[in-house]
Design a protein around this motif. Structure first.
Motif, PDB file in Angstrom:
ATOM      1  N   GLY A  40       0.784  -1.220   0.000  1.00 16.59           N
ATOM      2  CA  GLY A  40       0.000   0.000   0.000  1.00 16.59           C
ATOM      3  C   GLY A  40       0.822   1.279   0.000  1.00 16.59           C
ATOM      4  O   GLY A  40       1.885   1.349   0.612  1.00 16.59           O
ATOM      5  N   ALA A  41       0.279   2.304  -0.690  1.00 19.37           N
ATOM      6  CA  ALA A  41       0.861   3.650  -0.681  1.00 19.37           C
ATOM      7  C   ALA A  41      -0.277   4.651  -0.865  1.00 19.37           C
ATOM      8  O   ALA A  41      -1.317   4.315  -1.442  1.00 19.37           O
ATOM      9  CB  ALA A  41       1.881   3.815  -1.798  1.00 19.37           C
ATOM     10  N   ASP A  42      -0.071   5.861  -0.362  1.00 23.76           N
ATOM     11  CA  ASP A  42      -1.050   6.942  -0.509  1.00 23.76           C
ATOM     12  C   ASP A  42      -1.294   7.216  -1.997  1.00 23.76           C
ATOM     13  O   ASP A  42      -0.384   7.651  -2.716  1.00 23.76           O
ATOM     14  CB  ASP A  42      -0.480   8.195   0.189  1.00 23.76           C
ATOM     15  CG  ASP A  42      -1.404   9.401   0.086  1.00 23.76           C
ATOM     16  OD1 ASP A  42      -2.418   9.333  -0.634  1.00 23.76           O
ATOM     17  OD2 ASP A  42      -1.090  10.413   0.741  1.00 23.76           O
ATOM     18  N   ALA A  43      -2.518   6.982  -2.448  1.00 25.24           N
ATOM     19  CA  ALA A  43      -2.852   7.114  -3.873  1.00 25.24           C
ATOM     20  C   ALA A  43      -2.800   8.554  -4.356  1.00 25.24           C
ATOM     21  O   ALA A  43      -2.840   8.802  -5.569  1.00 25.24           O
ATOM     22  CB  ALA A  43      -4.239   6.527  -4.141  1.00 25.24           C
ATOM     23  N   ILE A  65      -4.608  -0.320  -8.595  1.00 31.72           N
ATOM     24  CA  ILE A  65      -5.982  -0.276  -8.084  1.00 31.72           C
ATOM     25  C   ILE A  65      -6.021   0.577  -6.810  1.00 31.72           C
ATOM     26  O   ILE A  65      -5.212   0.390  -5.905  1.00 31.72           O
ATOM     27  CB  ILE A  65      -6.498  -1.699  -7.792  1.00 31.72           C
ATOM     28  CG1 ILE A  65      -6.541  -2.527  -9.087  1.00 31.72           C
ATOM     29  CG2 ILE A  65      -7.886  -1.641  -7.130  1.00 31.72           C
ATOM     30  CD1 ILE A  65      -6.795  -4.022  -8.882  1.00 31.72           C
ATOM     31  N   VAL A  66      -6.987   1.516  -6.751  1.00 34.95           N
ATOM     32  CA  VAL A  66      -7.169   2.342  -5.559  1.00 34.95           C
ATOM     33  C   VAL A  66      -8.114   1.615  -4.604  1.00 34.95           C
ATOM     34  O   VAL A  66      -9.212   1.206  -5.000  1.00 34.95           O
ATOM     35  CB  VAL A  66      -7.779   3.720  -5.914  1.00 34.95           C
ATOM     36  CG1 VAL A  66      -7.988   4.555  -4.651  1.00 34.95           C
ATOM     37  CG2 VAL A  66      -6.895   4.457  -6.904  1.00 34.95           C
ATOM     38  N   HIS A  67      -7.671   1.449  -3.349  1.00 30.17           N
ATOM     39  CA  HIS A  67      -8.490   0.790  -2.333  1.00 30.17           C
ATOM     40  C   HIS A  67      -9.134   1.847  -1.449  1.00 30.17           C
ATOM     41  O   HIS A  67      -8.449   2.781  -1.001  1.00 30.17           O
ATOM     42  CB  HIS A  67      -7.634  -0.171  -1.503  1.00 30.17           C
ATOM     43  CG  HIS A  67      -7.134  -1.344  -2.304  1.00 30.17           C
ATOM     44  ND1 HIS A  67      -6.286  -1.195  -3.387  1.00 30.17           N
ATOM     45  CD2 HIS A  67      -7.384  -2.673  -2.205  1.00 30.17           C
ATOM     46  CE1 HIS A  67      -6.046  -2.389  -3.917  1.00 30.17           C
ATOM     47  NE2 HIS A  67      -6.694  -3.305  -3.218  1.00 30.17           N
ATOM     48  N   VAL A  68     -10.438   1.695  -1.217  1.00 30.59           N
ATOM     49  CA  VAL A  68     -11.180   2.708  -0.443  1.00 30.59           C
ATOM     50  C   VAL A  68     -11.909   2.057   0.738  1.00 30.59           C
ATOM     51  O   VAL A  68     -12.268   0.879   0.687  1.00 30.59           O
ATOM     52  CB  VAL A  68     -12.200   3.453  -1.344  1.00 30.59           C
ATOM     53  CG1 VAL A  68     -11.487   4.284  -2.403  1.00 30.59           C
ATOM     54  CG2 VAL A  68     -13.182   2.487  -2.000  1.00 30.59           C
ATOM     55  N   HIS A 144      -9.802   3.168   6.954  1.00 29.59           N
ATOM     56  CA  HIS A 144     -10.562   4.110   7.793  1.00 29.59           C
ATOM     57  C   HIS A 144      -9.638   5.058   8.533  1.00 29.59           C
ATOM     58  O   HIS A 144      -9.873   6.258   8.609  1.00 29.59           O
ATOM     59  CB  HIS A 144     -11.445   3.354   8.792  1.00 29.59           C
ATOM     60  CG  HIS A 144     -12.770   2.982   8.217  1.00 29.59           C
ATOM     61  ND1 HIS A 144     -13.768   3.905   7.982  1.00 29.59           N
ATOM     62  CD2 HIS A 144     -13.263   1.801   7.799  1.00 29.59           C
ATOM     63  CE1 HIS A 144     -14.806   3.295   7.443  1.00 29.59           C
ATOM     64  NE2 HIS A 144     -14.527   2.015   7.315  1.00 29.59           N
ATOM     65  N   GLN A 145      -8.592   4.486   9.093  1.00 27.84           N
ATOM     66  CA  GLN A 145      -7.661   5.289   9.883  1.00 27.84           C
ATOM     67  C   GLN A 145      -6.911   6.278   9.000  1.00 27.84           C
ATOM     68  O   GLN A 145      -6.704   7.428   9.369  1.00 27.84           O
ATOM     69  CB  GLN A 145      -6.675   4.352  10.597  1.00 27.84           C
ATOM     70  CG  GLN A 145      -5.774   5.033  11.594  1.00 27.84           C
ATOM     71  CD  GLN A 145      -6.549   5.625  12.759  1.00 27.84           C
ATOM     72  OE1 GLN A 145      -7.585   5.102  13.151  1.00 27.84           O
ATOM     73  NE2 GLN A 145      -6.052   6.719  13.289  1.00 27.84           N
ATOM     74  N   GLY A 149      -7.469   7.228  -0.246  1.00 32.05           N
ATOM     75  CA  GLY A 149      -7.315   6.069  -1.117  1.00 32.05           C
ATOM     76  C   GLY A 149      -5.902   5.511  -1.031  1.00 32.05           C
ATOM     77  O   GLY A 149      -4.935   6.262  -0.861  1.00 32.05           O
ATOM     78  N   VAL A 150      -5.798   4.202  -1.138  1.00 29.28           N
ATOM     79  CA  VAL A 150      -4.501   3.529  -1.036  1.00 29.28           C
ATOM     80  C   VAL A 150      -4.315   2.614  -2.247  1.00 29.28           C
ATOM     81  O   VAL A 150      -5.134   1.717  -2.466  1.00 29.28           O
ATOM     82  CB  VAL A 150      -4.425   2.696   0.270  1.00 29.28           C
ATOM     83  CG1 VAL A 150      -3.178   1.824   0.302  1.00 29.28           C
ATOM     84  CG2 VAL A 150      -4.454   3.623   1.497  1.00 29.28           C
TER      85      VAL A 150
END
Ligand code: AMP
Ligand code: MG
Length: 231
Positions: A40-43, A65-68, A144-145, A149-150
């Motif tokens: 993961g990284a800050d999108a 892919i952006v994870h939300v 959430h924390q 998007g990641v």
């Protein structure tokens, strides 16, 4: 050695806080999803996104892919995913929202027309963006924390097998001392999410088969899920 934080030996909220802080600082965090471990990284941070390509050895034209995060009211009746999607996608077809309502959070990635602020670095320069909301509780807690998007491709070097445990990730990226790895045990599914392109607005194209099948999706929508070969 990578920094390894275990949910078993310390309160999980502290682990998640540390990982979310690492993301805010532009760092990389490997975390479990229901499919495989993601890197993961800050999108919305170009240099953080660049680190993902570098550490994986992934070609820069391969979109991410952006994870939300799922909305908080999850489980209490109808969920409104539109505000979650708004920063990323535009012109969201009604049938795509039906798929979202039916399968999110879960192993389904949808490709939309991209919002105006979405970085070219994560779309491979295309006018589309891929988004999903993973079902794994640790992934959700982290999203959430972090409150953003990641991007999270599988936590392996390009061309290697996708990892399904924290130990796999550790082995793969041995020597990357800055990588935070959240140990959430083994992944349930072990294969990547199904990817469906809904960006055209009037049809759905299956880009990658996965756990969720076209037949299951057709039960929720009126436009057909078709494979590229038949489109
Ligand atoms: P992964 O390797 O699991 O991170 O999945 C990335 C895959 O998602 C890519 O190789 C594409 O197949 C798909 N994908 C991501 N973003 C897009 C996009 N904007 N348009 C089309 N496909 C995409
Ligand atoms: Mg992969």
């Amino acid at each position: 050695m990578s920094r390894v934080t275990s949910g078993d030996s310390s309160p999980q909220s502290l682990v998640i806080n540390e990982a979310a802080q690492a993301l805010r600082e532009g760092g990389l965090v490997a975390f479990p999803t229901e499919t495989v471990y993601g890197l993961g990284a800050d999108a919305s941070n170009p240099s953080a996104v660049q680190k993902v390509f570098t550490i994986k050895g992934r070609p820069s034209n391969h979109p991410l892919i952006v994870h939300v995060a799922a909305p908080e009211q999850l489980g209490h009746g109808q969920i409104d995913w539109v505000p979650v999607l708004a920063p990323w996608a535009r012109d969201i077809p009604e049938d795509a929202l039906k798929l979202v309502n039916a399968f999110w959070p879960g192993p389904l990635t949808l490709v939309f027309k991209k919002g105006k602020d979405v970085l070219n670095e994560i779309t491979g320069g295309q006018d589309t963006v891929a988004v999903r909301s993973p079902a794994h509780p640790i992934a959700q807690a982290l999203l959430h924390q972090f409150q953003g998007g990641v991007v999270a491709p599988s936590a392996n070097r390009f061309g290697k097998v996708s990892p399904t445990s924290a130990a796999d990730v550790r082995t793969e990226f041995e020597g990357n001392s800055d990588l935070v790895i959240i140990d959430g045990g083994d992944c349930e599914v072990g294969i990547e999410s199904t990817i469906v392109d809904v960006s055209s607005g009037d049809r759905a194209v299956l880009l990658r088969p996965g756990v969720i099948t076209p037949k299951e999706m057709l039960a929720s929508i009126s436009f057909g899920v078709i494979t590229p070969g038949r489109s």
